[in-house]
Design a protein around this motif. Structure first.
Motif, PDB file in Angstrom:
ATOM      1  N   CYS A   7       0.665  -1.213  -0.137  1.00  0.00           N
ATOM      2  CA  CYS A   7       0.016   0.187   0.015  1.00  0.00           C
ATOM      3  C   CYS A   7       0.835   1.272   0.034  1.00  0.00           C
ATOM      4  O   CYS A   7       2.041   1.253   0.446  1.00  0.00           O
ATOM      5  CB  CYS A   7      -0.731   0.132   1.327  1.00  0.00           C
ATOM      6  SG  CYS A   7      -0.142   0.119   2.960  1.00  0.00           S
ATOM      7  N   GLY A   8       0.195   2.391  -0.541  1.00  0.00           N
ATOM      8  CA  GLY A   8       0.956   3.597  -0.370  1.00  0.00           C
ATOM      9  C   GLY A   8       1.737   3.873  -1.933  1.00  0.00           C
ATOM     10  O   GLY A   8       1.698   5.126  -2.060  1.00  0.00           O
ATOM     11  N   ALA A   9       1.852   3.110  -2.754  1.00  0.00           N
ATOM     12  CA  ALA A   9       2.299   3.245  -4.018  1.00  0.00           C
ATOM     13  C   ALA A   9       1.126   2.607  -4.942  1.00  0.00           C
ATOM     14  O   ALA A   9       0.476   1.639  -4.712  1.00  0.00           O
ATOM     15  CB  ALA A   9       3.541   2.456  -4.289  1.00  0.00           C
ATOM     16  N   TYR A  10       0.991   3.226  -6.121  1.00  0.00           N
ATOM     17  CA  TYR A  10       0.148   2.806  -6.933  1.00  0.00           C
ATOM     18  C   TYR A  10       0.686   3.036  -8.279  1.00  0.00           C
ATOM     19  O   TYR A  10       1.564   3.690  -8.889  1.00  0.00           O
ATOM     20  CB  TYR A  10      -1.185   3.518  -6.961  1.00  0.00           C
ATOM     21  CG  TYR A  10      -1.053   5.056  -7.008  1.00  0.00           C
ATOM     22  CD1 TYR A  10      -1.337   5.638  -8.276  1.00  0.00           C
ATOM     23  CD2 TYR A  10      -0.793   5.846  -5.813  1.00  0.00           C
ATOM     24  CE1 TYR A  10      -1.000   7.116  -8.486  1.00  0.00           C
ATOM     25  CE2 TYR A  10      -0.587   7.305  -5.999  1.00  0.00           C
ATOM     26  CZ  TYR A  10      -0.689   7.790  -7.525  1.00  0.00           C
ATOM     27  OH  TYR A  10      -0.786   9.131  -7.601  1.00  0.00           O
ATOM     28  N   PRO A  11       0.169   2.109  -9.391  1.00  0.00           N
ATOM     29  CA  PRO A  11       0.705   2.128 -10.795  1.00  0.00           C
ATOM     30  C   PRO A  11      -0.015   3.285 -11.594  1.00  0.00           C
ATOM     31  O   PRO A  11      -1.323   3.385 -11.282  1.00  0.00           O
ATOM     32  CB  PRO A  11       0.456   0.713 -11.301  1.00  0.00           C
ATOM     33  CG  PRO A  11      -0.968   0.256 -10.359  1.00  0.00           C
ATOM     34  CD  PRO A  11      -0.543   0.903  -9.168  1.00  0.00           C
ATOM     35  N   THR A  12       0.695   3.688 -12.397  1.00  0.00           N
ATOM     36  CA  THR A  12       0.063   4.917 -13.390  1.00  0.00           C
ATOM     37  C   THR A  12       0.048   4.321 -14.973  1.00  0.00           C
ATOM     38  O   THR A  12      -0.780   4.982 -15.634  1.00  0.00           O
ATOM     39  CB  THR A  12       0.814   6.172 -13.275  1.00  0.00           C
ATOM     40  OG1 THR A  12       2.314   6.100 -13.401  1.00  0.00           O
ATOM     41  CG2 THR A  12       0.663   6.508 -11.726  1.00  0.00           C
TER      42      THR A  12
END
Length: 777
Positions: free
Chosen positions: A319-324
Motif C-alpha cells: 500500500c501507498g504506491a500505485y501504478p500509473t
C-alpha cells in the motif's frame, strides 16, 4: 467477429433460457452479416488447362528470415502520415465523450466504456471491475463503484446434450461492493478520461465540467488496489452491499497510512488504505450501513483491495504506491523471445507494487519474476485465477517459431516444402484449374473482410504453385493478376475506400460514412475487426513480396499503414494508437471497437487473431523489418499460450470452469462472459469452425494435435464432419489434417469432392498441399 450492436449482455430468465438483452445490429437490408462464404462462390467454372501465357521473367527469390534483433519494441514502423490515397476526415460518427488530449486514442481497449454510450458500463481490470455509479444502483453513489465476482456467483447456461457443458457462463454486473466518491459530487458530475495508453487510463470525476477533478483514478490492468487521488475534496466510502462492520486499525499499515476494514453483508472483506500527503489523515465516520464519510477534506491517496483471506500482509507491504502506466519492452534472439512489463508508479515510490498476473503470465515467468509470486489469489471473470506478484516489473519468456515460413509447418518437423512427384502432379492439375478463376472479380467485393479473404486465397495458391510445385511460369502469370487485384486496394479504389480519420486516429472503411449503417462490413468504420480484415491484406502482401521483391518498395507504405493501424508498437507514431487490437496483458486481441457493452470487449475468432500475428511476422520478414518479424513471432508464441488457456480447451485445462471446458472452444469470449455461439449462427461447425479459419502454417502452433483430436472426437468424428454442408466442410477437414493428414488428403483428393465445400478464402490446392506435406505424401 466483434459485436456490431450496443449494450450486449446475456442473462438467464426464470426457466434458465439464455436471452440476448440487446441483439446484434444487422445491416440495413435486414441480413445478418456472416464471417464466412460457405458456398465457395467461384466466379467461373473450373477448367482443365491454363489459358495464361508464359511470362518472360520468372520468380526465383526464396524467403529468408534473418536472425531477429533485440529491443523489438524500440522503433516505430513509420512516423509519416498515411499515403495520400487515403482520404482524410477530421470527424468520426462516434463522439469522444469526456476524453482530454489529442488523438490518436485507443478504441479497442478495456477502458472504452468510460467514453461510450452512457459512460456507466463496467471496465474490467482483472481481478476487479469498476464502473461509474452516476447516482444509480443500491449505493446511489456519484463515485466509482468497485466489484469483484467469485466463481460461485457465476450463472451458467443450459447444458449441451452432446457434451454436458454449459452453453455459456456470465458474471453478474451492477454490484457496488465499494464506491469511492466525494461529498462534492452530485447530479452535475462529469467523467473525463486522459492518458489513454495500452495498459492504463486515468479517470477523473468533476463536480461539473468547469471544475477541477474531485477524484482521479489511475486505472491499470492487474492492479491489486483501486487507487483514488484526492486533492482537497471530502471522501465518501459507500457500498451497495451494505456494511456489517467498519473498523479502523489501531496501527498504521506503515508510516503515514491509515487502514480500515470493511466487512460487508455478503461475507466479503475489503481493506481501505489512506496515504495523506498533507493535512489530516483520513478519518471516516460511519453515517449508515451504506455510507462512511470523511470528517474533512483529504489530500492524498485512498486505496481499496478485496482480501481473499490471506491478502492483508501483502497489501500492507504494497500500500501507498500505485501504478500509473506500463512500459512494454522485449527482446528476441536465437529463437528465444521475452517481453517485460515495467510498471510506472506514483505515491510512495520506494514501495514495491503488488499486481495480479493471469495464468498465462505465471506459466511463462522468468525465474526472477516467479520468485516474486505470492500465494494471494483472486478469481477473474473469464481468465481463471489471478496471482498477486510483489514486483515492479515482470518478464515473460517464450520459444519463438522462427523456422516457420509460407509452406506447411509443424512444431516437430518445421517447414515442409517437399512432396512426392506423384502428389505434385495431382495437385498441379488442381492448381491449373483454380488459378484460372477470375481473380479480379472474386476480390472485388463491398467488404474489406471478404475481399481480403479472396486475396489471401489466391496468394496462398500462388505460393504453392511457385514454392512447392515449382511451376514458376504459371505462378508468375497468376501473380501478375494478383498484383492488379491488390493494386485496387493499394490505390484505394475499392467499392468502399478506406479513409484516415483523425478524430480517433485510424484507417477505417468509408462504408458507414456513405450508408449511415454502423454495422457495415462488420462495423469496420467503428473499429471492429481491423486485425481480422487487415491481416488478410498484410498476409497477401507478404506472399506477393516474397514472390516479387521489387514489389515491396512501392507498396510498403500502404501495407505498413495497415500494420500501424492494428499493431503500432511505438508512441513516436502520432497517427495511430499503440497496439489497437492486441492486448499484451491478456495475450490475445479484442475485436470489439466503439460500441458500449455491459460485458466489455470481446472476440469471436481466435484463429483470425493469430492469423494477423502470422501475417505481421511474414510481412516483417519480406519487407526487411526484422523487429516487426520478431514482434509477430512473439505475438504468435504468446497467443498460443493464452489461447490454449482461455479459448481452446483440452481436458487438462484449469483456467476456465470445469462446467465449460467440455465445449472445447470458447465461442465468443468477452471480458465478463463466455458464450458458446457465434454472431452469425448456432451450428456447431460455425462455433468451432470460426476458431479454425484460415488454415495457415502457424495453425498447429496454436491448435495443438492434442486439442484437435479431442475436439474432433467430441463433435466431428464418426462421419459427422462428412454430413456438414458448404464451405465449413472444407474447413473441418483442413483442421483434421493436423491429426490425420493422410485421411484429410483422401477427402480432398476424392474425385467426388465438391467445390462448394470450399470457403471463399480457401483453395483445394492449399488443402491438398497442407495435408500431403504433413502426411509425408
Amino acid at each position: 467477429m466483434a459485436v456490431v450492436g450496443l449494450l450486449v449482455n446475456t442473462s438467464a430468465d426464470a426457466s434458465g433460457t439464455h436471452q440476448i438483452l440487446a441483439s446484434t445490429k444487422a445491416p440495413d437490408n435486414g441480413s445478418i452479416p456472416s464471417a464466412l462464404e460457405t458456398a465457395g462462390h467461384l466466379a467461373t467454372q473450373l477448367i482443365l488447362t491454363s489459358p495464361i501465357a508464359v511470362p518472360t521473367s520468372l520468380i526465383s527469390i526464396p524467403l529468408t528470415i534473418k536472425t531477429p534483433l533485440n529491443h523489438i519494441f524500440a522503433d516505430p514502423i513509420a512516423t509519416d502520415a498515411p499515403p495520400p490515397s487515403f482520404e482524410k476526415k477530421r470527424e468520426h460518427p462516434v463522439p469522444r465523450l469526456g476524453i482530454s488530449g489529442t488523438a490518436p486514442f485507443s478504441t479497442n481497449k478495456f477502458y472504452a466504456n468510460f467514453f461510450l454510450g452512457g459512460q456507466t458500463s463496467p471496465t474490467y481490470l482483472h481481478p476487479y471491475a469498476v464502473a461509474w455509479a452516476k447516482g444509480k444502483g443500491a449505493s446511489s453513489s456519484w463515485g466509482l463503484a468497485i466489484s469483484h465476482v467469485e466463481a460461485t456467483q457465476r450463472v451458467y447456461g443450459q447444458s449441451s446434450p452432446t457434451t454436458g457443458a454449459a452453453s455459456y457462463f456470465i458474471n453478474p454486473v451492477g454490484i457496488q461492493s465499494v464506491c469511492i466518491s466525494a461529498k462534492e459530487l452530485g447530479s452535475h458530475t462529469t467523467l473525463t478520461t486522459d492518458s489513454l495508453h495500452d495498459f492504463s487510463v486515468r479517470v477523473s470525476l468533476r463536480p461539473d465540467a468547469s471544475k477541477p477533478a474531485a477524484i482521479q483514478f489511475p486505472l491499470v490492468q492487474g492492479s491489486a488496489f483501486i487507487s483514488a487521488v484526492f486533492n482537497g475534496s471530502t471522501p465518501l466510502i459507500q457500498t451497495g452491499v451494505f456494511y456489517k462492520t467498519v473498523t479502523r486499525s489501531t496501527r498504521e499499515a506503515k508510516s503515514g497510512i491509515t487502514k480500515y476494514k470493511l466487512h460487508l453483508e455478503d461475507g466479503s472483506t475489503w481493506i481501505v488504505y489512506a496515504y495523506h500527503t498533507r493535512g489530516d489523515p483520513l478519518d471516516l465516520h460511519v453515517i449508515n450501513n451504506g455510507l462512511a464519510e470523511s470528517k474533512g477534506p483529504f489530500y492524498g491517496v485512498i486505496q481499496v483491495a478485496k482480501d481473499p483471506g490471506n491478502g492483508e500482509p501483502i497489501y500492507d507491504q504494497a500500500c501507498g504506491a500505485y501504478p500509473t502506466s506500463v512500459d512494454l519492452s522485449g527482446n528476441a534472439k536465437d529463437g528465444k523471445g521475452s517481453y517485460t512489463f515495467t510498471f510506472k508508479k506514483s505515491g510512495m515510490i520506494l514501495t514495491t507494487l503488488a499486481m495480479f498476473a493471469l495464468p498465462h503470465h505465471t506459466t511463462s515467468f522468468d525465474d526472477a519474476t516467479r520468485a516474486n509470486m505470492t500465494n494471494v489469489k483472486l478469481q477473474t471473470t473469464t481468465k481463471g485465477v489471478a496471482t498477486a506478484v510483489f514486483a515492479d516489473s515482470w518478464t515473460m519468456v517464450e520459444e519463438l517459431p522462427t523456422n516457420m515460413s509460407f509452406v506447411p509447418w509443424s512444431p516437430k518437423a518445421g517447414s515442409i516444402s517437399t512432396l512426392s512427384s506423384t502428389t505434385k502432379t495431382f495437385i498441379h492439375n488442381i492448381a491449373l484449374q483454380e488459378i484460372s478463376q477470375n481473380i479480379l472479380q472474386q476480390t472485388n467485393q463491398n467488404s474489406m473482410y471478404f475481399s481480403g479473404k479472396a486475396l489471401a486465397k489466391f496468394a496462398t495458391l500462388l505460393m504453392v504453385i511457385n514454392d512447392i510445385l515449382g511451376d514458376k511460369p504459371l505462378a508468375q502469370a497468376g501473380l501478375n493478376q494478383l498484383k492488379v487485384a491488390f493494386a485496387r486496394f493499394a490505390e484505394n479504389k475499392q467499392l468502399f475506400p478506406l479513409v484516415y480519420e483523425s478524430g480517433w486516429g485510424g484507417v477505417v472503411s468509408s462504408a458507414t460514412y456513405v450508408t449511415g449503417n454502423s454495422g457495415a462490413d462488420f462495423g469496420n468504420t467503428y473499429y471492429n475487426d481491423h486485425h481480422f480484415h487487415y491481416g488478410y491484406y498484410i498476409y497477401s502482401a507478404a506472399v506477393i513480396g516474397h514472390l516479387d521483391p521489387d514489389w515491396v518498395k512501392p507498396n510498403k507504405a500502404y501495407v505498413n499503414t495497415l500494420v500501424r493501424d492494428v499493431a503500432n508498437p511505438s508512441t513516436q507514431d502520432k497517427f495511430f494508437p499503440v497496439w489497437r487490437c492486441f492486448d499484451w496483458y491478456h495475450g490475445h486481441s479484442w475485436a470489439h471497437g466503439l460500441f458500449e457493452s455491459l460485458d466489455g470487449k470481446d472476440q469471436e475468432s481466435s484463429s483470425e487473431d493469430s492469423m494477423h500475428a502470422y501475417a505481421i511476422k511474414m510481412w516483417g520478414a519480406v519487407s526487411g523489418d526484422q523487429n516487426m518479424a520478431s514482434r509477430g513471432d512473439l505475438m504468435l508464441a504468446v497467443m498460443a499460450r493464452s489461447m490454449q488457456s482461455y479459448y481452446l480447451y483440452t481436458q487438462k485445462n484449469t483456467a476456465q470452469p470445469a462446467q465449460y471446458i467440455g465445449n472445447k472452444a470458447a465461442g465468443i469470449l468477452f471480458e465478463n462472459k463466455l458464450d458458446h455461439t457465434t454472431y452469425f449462427g448456432t451450428n456447431i461447425e460455425f462455433i468451432q469452425g470460426i476458431h479454425m479459419l484460415p488454415l495457415l502454417p502457424h495453425t498447429p502452433l496454436v491448435r495443438t494435435p492434442e486439442f484437435v483430436a479431442e475436439e474432433w472426437n467430441t463433435y466431428f468424428g464418426n462421419g459427422r464432419a462428412a454430413a456438414v454442408v458448404g464451405g465449413w466442410k472444407g474447413i473441418l477437414f483442413g483442421n483434421y489434417a493436423t491429426i490425420d493428414p493422410r485421411g484429410a488428403y483422401a477427402v480432398f483428393s476424392n474425385p467426388s469432392f465438391d467445390p462448394s465445400w470450399l470457403d471463399g478464402g480457401a483453395s483445394l490446392t492449399w488443402y491438398l498441399c497442407y495435408a500431403a506435406a504433413l502426411g509425408g505424401l
